[in-house]
Design a protein around this motif. Structure first.
Motif, PDB file in Angstrom:
ATOM      1  N   GLU A   1      -0.590 -34.031-112.775  1.00 19.41           N
ATOM      2  CA  GLU A   1      -1.246 -34.679-111.643  1.00 19.41           C
ATOM      3  C   GLU A   1      -0.761 -36.122-111.466  1.00 19.41           C
ATOM      4  OE1 GLU A   1      -5.697 -36.073-110.297  1.00 19.41           O
ATOM      5  OE2 GLU A   1      -5.510 -34.347-111.624  1.00 19.41           O
TER       6      GLU A   1
ATOM      7  N   SER B   1      -1.154 -24.817-116.527  1.00 21.16           N
ATOM      8  CA  SER B   1      -1.557 -26.170-116.891  1.00 21.16           C
ATOM      9  C   SER B   1      -2.839 -26.078-117.722  1.00 21.16           C
ATOM     10  CB  SER B   1      -1.770 -27.029-115.645  1.00 21.16           C
ATOM     11  OG  SER B   1      -2.847 -26.552-114.884  1.00 21.16           O
ATOM     12  N   ILE B   2      -2.995 -27.032-118.624  1.00 22.84           N
ATOM     13  CA  ILE B   2      -4.152 -27.035-119.521  1.00 22.84           C
ATOM     14  C   ILE B   2      -4.768 -28.427-119.565  1.00 22.84           C
ATOM     15  CG2 ILE B   2      -3.271 -25.140-120.941  1.00 22.84           C
ATOM     16  CD1 ILE B   2      -2.441 -27.280-123.034  1.00 22.84           C
ATOM     17  N   ASP B   3      -6.041 -28.489-119.953  1.00 19.45           N
ATOM     18  CA  ASP B   3      -6.708 -29.773-120.125  1.00 19.45           C
ATOM     19  C   ASP B   3      -6.644 -30.167-121.604  1.00 19.45           C
ATOM     20  OD1 ASP B   3      -8.720 -28.306-121.478  1.00 19.45           O
ATOM     21  OD2 ASP B   3     -10.018 -28.259-119.716  1.00 19.45           O
ATOM     22  N   TYR B   4      -7.256 -31.291-121.940  1.00 20.03           N
ATOM     23  CA  TYR B   4      -7.166 -31.780-123.316  1.00 20.03           C
ATOM     24  C   TYR B   4      -7.838 -30.847-124.326  1.00 20.03           C
ATOM     25  CZ  TYR B   4      -4.901 -36.155-122.175  1.00 20.03           C
ATOM     26  OH  TYR B   4      -3.987 -37.088-121.778  1.00 20.03           O
TER      27      TYR B   4
ATOM     28  N   LEU C   1       0.334 -30.215-119.730  1.00 17.75           N
ATOM     29  CA  LEU C   1      -0.918 -30.954-119.664  1.00 17.75           C
ATOM     30  C   LEU C   1      -1.213 -31.324-118.207  1.00 17.75           C
ATOM     31  CD1 LEU C   1      -3.111 -31.922-121.575  1.00 17.75           C
ATOM     32  CD2 LEU C   1      -1.873 -34.064-121.793  1.00 17.75           C
ATOM     33  N   ALA C   2      -2.348 -30.845-117.714  1.00 15.02           N
ATOM     34  CA  ALA C   2      -2.724 -31.003-116.307  1.00 15.02           C
ATOM     35  C   ALA C   2      -2.782 -32.465-115.879  1.00 15.02           C
ATOM     36  CB  ALA C   2      -4.063 -30.323-116.044  1.00 15.02           C
ATOM     37  N   GLU C   3      -3.323 -33.319-116.703  1.00 16.24           N
ATOM     38  CA  GLU C   3      -3.437 -34.731-116.346  1.00 16.24           C
ATOM     39  C   GLU C   3      -2.067 -35.364-116.100  1.00 16.24           C
ATOM     40  OE1 GLU C   3      -4.668 -38.526-118.880  1.00 16.24           O
ATOM     41  OE2 GLU C   3      -6.397 -37.288-118.343  1.00 16.24           O
TER      42      GLU C   3
ATOM     43  N   GLN D   1      -8.028 -27.606-124.134  1.00 18.75           N
ATOM     44  CA  GLN D   1      -7.098 -26.492-124.316  1.00 18.75           C
ATOM     45  C   GLN D   1      -5.859 -26.925-125.098  1.00 18.75           C
ATOM     46  OE1 GLN D   1      -7.082 -25.844-120.071  1.00 18.75           O
ATOM     47  NE2 GLN D   1      -7.869 -23.759-120.354  1.00 18.75           N
TER      48      GLN D   1
ATOM     49  N   CYS E   1       4.085 -32.574-122.055  1.00 21.66           N
ATOM     50  CA  CYS E   1       3.145 -33.627-121.724  1.00 21.66           C
ATOM     51  C   CYS E   1       3.938 -34.894-121.435  1.00 21.66           C
ATOM     52  CB  CYS E   1       2.124 -33.835-122.844  1.00 21.66           C
ATOM     53  SG  CYS E   1       2.832 -34.248-124.445  1.00 21.66           S
TER      54      CYS E   1
END
Length: 100
Positions: free
Chosen positions: A67, A80-83, A62-64, A85, A33
């Motif tokens: 990006e 990639s994962i979101d929050y 972490l995807a965010e 996940q 992250c």
């Protein structure tokens, strides 16, 4: 006991990610992250090392953060994962180790 290793520092300005990868055990996880996602830039040696680790360890990012740093191409074995996940991953492992 499996450990999820959380890394947030750039591998190009700090040695924590390299140190953390040396102590991984089979079944551990690595969650990238913050600036640690720079390790997943195409053409980086550390990216290839992370891909090799996926045969025995989970590697996620972490995807965010991917990006926001313009990294849009991941190897097939790294997801990639979101929050939500992120929280799920922390709960799934026996321990978490944040590399501060």
């Amino acid at each position: 006991m499996a450990t999820l290793h959380l890394h947030s520092f750039s591998p190009f300005t700090d040695t924590r990610l390299a140190s953390g990868l040396r102590i991984l055990s089979s079944g551990d996880g690595v969650l990238l992250c913050g600036d640690a996602v720079y390790a997943l830039q195409p053409g980086c040696a550390i990216r290839e090392q992370l891909v090799e680790l996926t045969s025995t360890c989970e590697v996620i990012a972490l995807a965010e953060d991917l990006e926001s740093r313009g990294i849009d191409s991941l190897p097939a074995t790294i997801r990639s994962i979101d929050y939500a996940q992120f929280v799920e991953a922390c709960a799934r492992y026996d321990r978490t180790n944040t590399w501060l």
